[in-house]
Each structure stands twice: as C-alpha cells, then as structure tokens.
Motif scaffolding. Sequence first.
Motif, PDB file in Angstrom:
ATOM      1  N   PHE A  65       0.920  -1.070   0.105  1.00 51.52           N
ATOM      2  CA  PHE A  65      -0.082   0.149   0.041  1.00 51.52           C
ATOM      3  C   PHE A  65       0.834   1.206   0.031  1.00 51.52           C
ATOM      4  O   PHE A  65       0.661   2.118  -0.928  1.00 51.52           O
ATOM      5  CB  PHE A  65      -0.859  -0.115   1.374  1.00 51.52           C
ATOM      6  CG  PHE A  65      -1.562   1.285   1.358  1.00 51.52           C
ATOM      7  CD1 PHE A  65      -2.838   1.607   0.747  1.00 51.52           C
ATOM      8  CD2 PHE A  65      -1.276   2.128   2.168  1.00 51.52           C
ATOM      9  CE1 PHE A  65      -3.503   2.747   0.910  1.00 51.52           C
ATOM     10  CE2 PHE A  65      -2.177   3.542   2.410  1.00 51.52           C
ATOM     11  CZ  PHE A  65      -3.120   3.567   1.735  1.00 51.52           C
ATOM     12  N   PHE A  66       1.854   1.226   0.955  1.00 54.93           N
ATOM     13  CA  PHE A  66       2.616   2.368   1.033  1.00 54.93           C
ATOM     14  C   PHE A  66       3.554   2.704  -0.288  1.00 54.93           C
ATOM     15  O   PHE A  66       3.837   3.852  -0.638  1.00 54.93           O
ATOM     16  CB  PHE A  66       3.649   2.196   2.342  1.00 54.93           C
ATOM     17  CG  PHE A  66       2.868   2.916   3.555  1.00 54.93           C
ATOM     18  CD1 PHE A  66       2.727   4.135   3.714  1.00 54.93           C
ATOM     19  CD2 PHE A  66       2.465   1.814   4.418  1.00 54.93           C
ATOM     20  CE1 PHE A  66       1.929   4.732   4.821  1.00 54.93           C
ATOM     21  CE2 PHE A  66       1.714   2.414   5.708  1.00 54.93           C
ATOM     22  CZ  PHE A  66       1.424   3.602   5.624  1.00 54.93           C
ATOM     23  N   TYR A  67       3.948   1.552  -0.952  1.00 54.81           N
ATOM     24  CA  TYR A  67       4.771   1.579  -2.117  1.00 54.81           C
ATOM     25  C   TYR A  67       3.926   2.213  -3.231  1.00 54.81           C
ATOM     26  O   TYR A  67       4.481   3.060  -4.090  1.00 54.81           O
ATOM     27  CB  TYR A  67       5.169   0.169  -2.438  1.00 54.81           C
ATOM     28  CG  TYR A  67       5.955   0.170  -3.792  1.00 54.81           C
ATOM     29  CD1 TYR A  67       7.385   0.817  -4.012  1.00 54.81           C
ATOM     30  CD2 TYR A  67       5.162  -0.306  -4.827  1.00 54.81           C
ATOM     31  CE1 TYR A  67       7.879   0.835  -5.219  1.00 54.81           C
ATOM     32  CE2 TYR A  67       6.047  -0.428  -6.210  1.00 54.81           C
ATOM     33  CZ  TYR A  67       7.253   0.231  -6.267  1.00 54.81           C
ATOM     34  OH  TYR A  67       8.004   0.419  -7.433  1.00 54.81           O
ATOM     35  N   THR A  68       2.908   1.715  -3.484  1.00 55.25           N
ATOM     36  CA  THR A  68       1.890   2.246  -4.381  1.00 55.25           C
ATOM     37  C   THR A  68       1.480   3.839  -4.178  1.00 55.25           C
ATOM     38  O   THR A  68       1.626   4.598  -5.286  1.00 55.25           O
ATOM     39  CB  THR A  68       0.679   1.183  -4.646  1.00 55.25           C
ATOM     40  OG1 THR A  68       0.876  -0.056  -4.667  1.00 55.25           O
ATOM     41  CG2 THR A  68      -0.434   1.927  -5.611  1.00 55.25           C
ATOM     42  N   VAL A  69       1.251   4.203  -3.013  1.00 48.66           N
ATOM     43  CA  VAL A  69       1.095   5.472  -2.691  1.00 48.66           C
ATOM     44  C   VAL A  69       2.186   6.184  -2.986  1.00 48.66           C
ATOM     45  O   VAL A  69       1.965   7.369  -3.702  1.00 48.66           O
ATOM     46  CB  VAL A  69       0.539   5.786  -1.317  1.00 48.66           C
ATOM     47  CG1 VAL A  69       0.378   7.155  -0.914  1.00 48.66           C
ATOM     48  CG2 VAL A  69      -0.974   4.951  -1.199  1.00 48.66           C
ATOM     49  N   ALA A  70       3.294   5.963  -2.650  1.00 50.92           N
ATOM     50  CA  ALA A  70       4.575   6.716  -2.669  1.00 50.92           C
ATOM     51  C   ALA A  70       5.008   6.662  -4.154  1.00 50.92           C
ATOM     52  O   ALA A  70       5.489   7.760  -4.628  1.00 50.92           O
ATOM     53  CB  ALA A  70       5.980   5.826  -2.124  1.00 50.92           C
ATOM     54  N   ASP A  71       4.690   5.725  -4.979  1.00 48.08           N
ATOM     55  CA  ASP A  71       4.837   5.669  -6.437  1.00 48.08           C
ATOM     56  C   ASP A  71       3.891   6.601  -7.194  1.00 48.08           C
ATOM     57  O   ASP A  71       4.273   7.484  -8.135  1.00 48.08           O
ATOM     58  CB  ASP A  71       4.665   4.301  -7.192  1.00 48.08           C
ATOM     59  CG  ASP A  71       5.291   4.174  -8.570  1.00 48.08           C
ATOM     60  OD1 ASP A  71       6.156   4.833  -8.671  1.00 48.08           O
ATOM     61  OD2 ASP A  71       4.458   3.355  -9.305  1.00 48.08           O
ATOM     62  N   ARG A  72       2.514   6.602  -6.782  1.00 51.36           N
ATOM     63  CA  ARG A  72       1.622   7.426  -7.434  1.00 51.36           C
ATOM     64  C   ARG A  72       1.944   8.943  -7.003  1.00 51.36           C
ATOM     65  O   ARG A  72       1.699   9.686  -7.936  1.00 51.36           O
ATOM     66  CB  ARG A  72       0.280   7.080  -6.848  1.00 51.36           C
ATOM     67  CG  ARG A  72      -0.308   5.871  -7.722  1.00 51.36           C
ATOM     68  CD  ARG A  72      -1.685   5.639  -7.270  1.00 51.36           C
ATOM     69  NE  ARG A  72      -2.017   4.282  -7.797  1.00 51.36           N
ATOM     70  CZ  ARG A  72      -3.238   3.905  -7.614  1.00 51.36           C
ATOM     71  NH1 ARG A  72      -3.908   4.262  -6.639  1.00 51.36           N
ATOM     72  NH2 ARG A  72      -3.652   2.560  -7.910  1.00 51.36           N
TER      73      ARG A  72
END
Length: 154
Positions: free
Chosen positions: A102-109
């Motif tokens: 979740f944090f990876y996806t948010v950080a990527d977006r």
Amino acid sequence: MNKKINFLNAALVLISLLVVFITVVFSIQFFSEEIRPFFVSCLFVSFIVSVLLGFRVLFLLAKMLRYIKKSEAFSMKTLKVVSAIKKTILLISIAFLGILPFFYTVADRQDAPGILVIGFALVLLPFTAFIFSQIVEELFKNAAELKTDNELTI
C-alpha cells in the motif's frame, strides 16, 4: 496496588473498545468499495490479522494483571504469559509487512519516497516492541530464578 490493577484493566478495556471502533470503521470503508485494488486488499488483511493478534496480546496482558493481583508476578506462569506475548508481537510485526505494498503504491503515485519511509517505520514499530518484550522476558526469567532461589534458602 489494587487501584492500579483496576486502572490498568480499565485501560485495557478502553484500548480494546477503541480498536474495535477503528476496525469497524475500516471494515465498512473496505467493503463499501466496489473495486478493490490488490494493495488495498493486502492492507486490509494485514490490518485484520494484526487486530486479532493484538486482541490476543490484550487478553494475555489481562491475564498477567490477574497474576500480579494474586501476588504471583514473578512466577513461571507469568513467564509463560510474557513469552506468549513476545511471540504474538513477533507475529504482528510479520503481519505488518502486508502494509508495505500500500505504501509503495501511494509513494509511487505521489512520487514521494518519504511515504515509503513512513511505511517502513510503521513496520518497525511492532518489531521494536518485540525486542523490548525479549528484554522483559529475560528480566522476568531472572526475577523468577532469584525468587525460587530465595524461597529455597529460607
């Protein structure tokens, strides 16, 4: 001493009620969405597993408070409870690894790598509690040994 134990029991009940409230709100939000991305599902499963294991820790803490109330704080029963708490906290820290997608996806977006650092910090919190519980377990083990040695000399 009795007032302190009752206060700590009330604090455990208050904490459990707060966790139940947050879990219900989070579950309603999760199930109200029609499309659930994979990372949100990982976050939800990790959250639910952590909550269930957290309730086990709360139950074990209440059990330990009962032992303290009976003046059996430094006995082998308490040592077993502390060991079970330690193992459960380790399982919580492993379950918290599920929040990293979740944090990876948010950080990527958002193109903000600092958000991923926040995710790692949240994963390391239960692991820090695990290390602290290992120290507490050793302290209880030494205290229980000293108590049995002291009882044998008297």
